[in-house]
Design an enzyme around this catalytic site. Structure first.
Site, mmCIF file in Angstrom:
data_model
loop_
_atom_site.group_PDB
_atom_site.id
_atom_site.type_symbol
_atom_site.label_atom_id
_atom_site.label_comp_id
_atom_site.label_asym_id
_atom_site.label_seq_id
_atom_site.Cartn_x
_atom_site.Cartn_y
_atom_site.Cartn_z
ATOM 1 N N ALA A 148 58.612 56.427 -3.815
ATOM 2 C CA ALA A 148 58.271 56.037 -5.542
ATOM 3 C C ALA A 148 57.442 57.326 -6.270
ATOM 4 C CB ALA A 148 56.861 55.055 -5.601
ATOM 5 N N LYS A 149 57.114 57.877 -7.247
ATOM 6 C CA LYS A 149 57.316 58.611 -7.403
ATOM 7 C C LYS A 149 56.458 58.710 -8.515
ATOM 8 C CE LYS A 149 56.485 63.220 -5.971
ATOM 9 N NZ LYS A 149 56.282 63.575 -3.994
#
Length: 458
Positions: A148-149
């Site tokens: 994720a980011k």
């Protein structure tokens, strides 16, 4: 006064729109799909977006593995993309609206995991690309996380500390339903640090109960891990040691290094490589480049910068423009700044034998091809800078155990993880006669695919 009312009305209207989208469509349906305006923007600037660059590398590995098209689409497409608008009432009376993003790419191997960055150039395309990279990075490092980011389009230098705290807490409230100890665990990234993670932890705990494991990169005295601050740079140093040894180029000792970017990662990598006997002959940041053929005194340079002084003003070295760093003659070049800095235009000017990608996506695909043609070894980011997420995993484990490890234990376990992960990449590289980048993506894809298939699709 009328102007202020218009600003407030506009801000409230946009906030209401964001709220309506969340309520009306549901979290899982939020903002799925490509941001075409962003894509066009990046095409104009670079000819190819960061997300497309990442997907090109992934597809190269997929083709090597001969995966069918339906499997390729499943592995590339993010599980969820979320955009939020954060309304901030500043201390000077102004009201600003900042765009925030969280992209969750894949969680087949464990909870989503990825950093949170504050930067004026953050957009959905960059966040999407970096989320994908986290999926492959955690798989290469063989830690039980997905990718994720997140980010906020803001220049933190334009905010007071109190405003930055308020913005962080607003972000937590906005995304609280899609993050959590076993769901998605953010971490520090560009322009975010242990202080920001402490605010994040505190706000999330107010909403959901005491949850130190909901975020990593916290201060050591607030459920953080010893060794976390140096983890990414230390991992880069261990990775450099392994590639030099495997390529029969010798030991770190007496090798020369040039480091682009002297933030947390570049500074720690330089210091640890120096402790291993290497010579860091050049370092640069946005203010300029300093160099010394005999080797820079990295500890003195770090002390100089810790006082608020500019890197370019370091008195114990020669000076040069910042853009000359990449062309420095050296054994190993370490880009540890922003992505997309090595392209077809400048890759032919590099004077090194090895490039170790400490930054995320510093080599664009056209530049990567030039380096391959020149037989310059590229150690890819999804392995080389995996030390940070590895020690984030260690911190998460310590939070679940409610037991703090000694720093020597953290560093020893990190060394083992970096060594084992390199061997996995190197074995595929040797067996298939493919570039290290393709080998790393192939290893990651095999692990993620194995998890997807065995968990099922229903």
């Amino acid at each position: 006064e009328n102007n202020m009312l218009r600003i407030v009305a506009s801000s409230l209207f946009r906030a209401a729109q964001a709220h309506q989208r969340c309520v009306g469509r549901g979290l899982n349906a939020l903002f799925i799909g490509q941001d075409h305006a962003t894509q066009q923007h990046h095409h104009g600037l670079r000819g190819i977006s960061h997300a497309e660059a990442t997907n090109m590398y992934v597809r190269e590995a997929l083709n090597e593995l001969k995966y069918p098209e339906r499997m390729q689409k499943m592995l590339i497409t993010p599980a969820r993309e979320m955009s939020v608008e954060l309304v901030l009432h500043k201390e000077n009376g102004d009201i600003e609206v900042y765009n925030g993003y969280r992209v969750q790419h894949n969680n087949s191997r464990g909870p989503f995991k990825g950093g949170l960055r504050y930067h004026p150039d953050v957009d959905i395309d960059d966040v999407r690309s970096l989320a994908s990279l986290m999926t492959w990075k955690t798989a290469v490092m063989d830690i039980p996380f997905g990718g994720a980011k997140g980010g906020v389009t803001v220049d933190p230098k334009n905010l007071t500390e109190r405003e930055l705290e308020k913005l962080t807490r607003k972000l937590v409230v906005a995304i609280k339903e899609i993050i959590g100890v076993y769901e998605d665990i953010p971490a520090p990234d560009m322009n975010t640090d242990a202080r920001v993670m402490a605010w994040f932890f505190d706000e999330y705990s107010k909403l959901k109960g005491f949850s130190p494991g909901a975020v990593t990169g916290k201060p050591v005295y607030l459920h953080g891990s010893l060794g976390r601050e140096s983890a990414t740079g230390r991992g880069v140093a261990y990775a450099t040691r392994e590639i030099l040894k495997a390529s029969k180029l010798g030991k770190v000792a007496d090798k020369t290094f040039a480091i682009q970017g002297f933030g947390n990662v570049g500074a720690w990598a330089g210091e640890i490589l120096t402790e291993m006997g290497g010579r860091v002959v050049a370092v640069s940041d946005a203010t300029g480049c300093v160099h010394d053929e005999k080797g820079l005194n990295i500890k003195a340079l770090r002390a100089h910068m810790s006082k608020g002084s500019k890197l370019a003003d370091f008195p114990e070295a020669d000076k040069a423009p910042a853009n000359t760093l990449l062309e420095t003659p050296c054994d190993v070049l370490i880009p540890a700044a922003l992505g997309g800095v090595i392209t077809a235009e400048n890759a032919g000017k590099l004077q090194c034998r090895v490039v170790v990608e400490a930054a995320n996506a510093p080599v664009m695909p056209d530049g990567d091809q030039v380096l391959r043609d020149r037989d310059i070894i590229v150690l890819p980011d999804i392995y080389a800078n995996g030390g940070g997420v590895t020690v984030s995993f260690f911190e998460w484990v310590q939070n679940l155990q409610n037991f703090k490890w000694e720093e020597a234990d953290v560093n020893r376990r990190l060394d083992r993880k970096m060594t084992d992960a390199f061997q996995g990449v190197w074995d595929i590289h040797q067996a298939r006669k493919i570039p290290l980048r393709t080998a790393a993506f192939a290893l990651a894809l095999e692990r993620v695919t194995q998890a997807e298939v065995h968990r099922g699709f229903d």
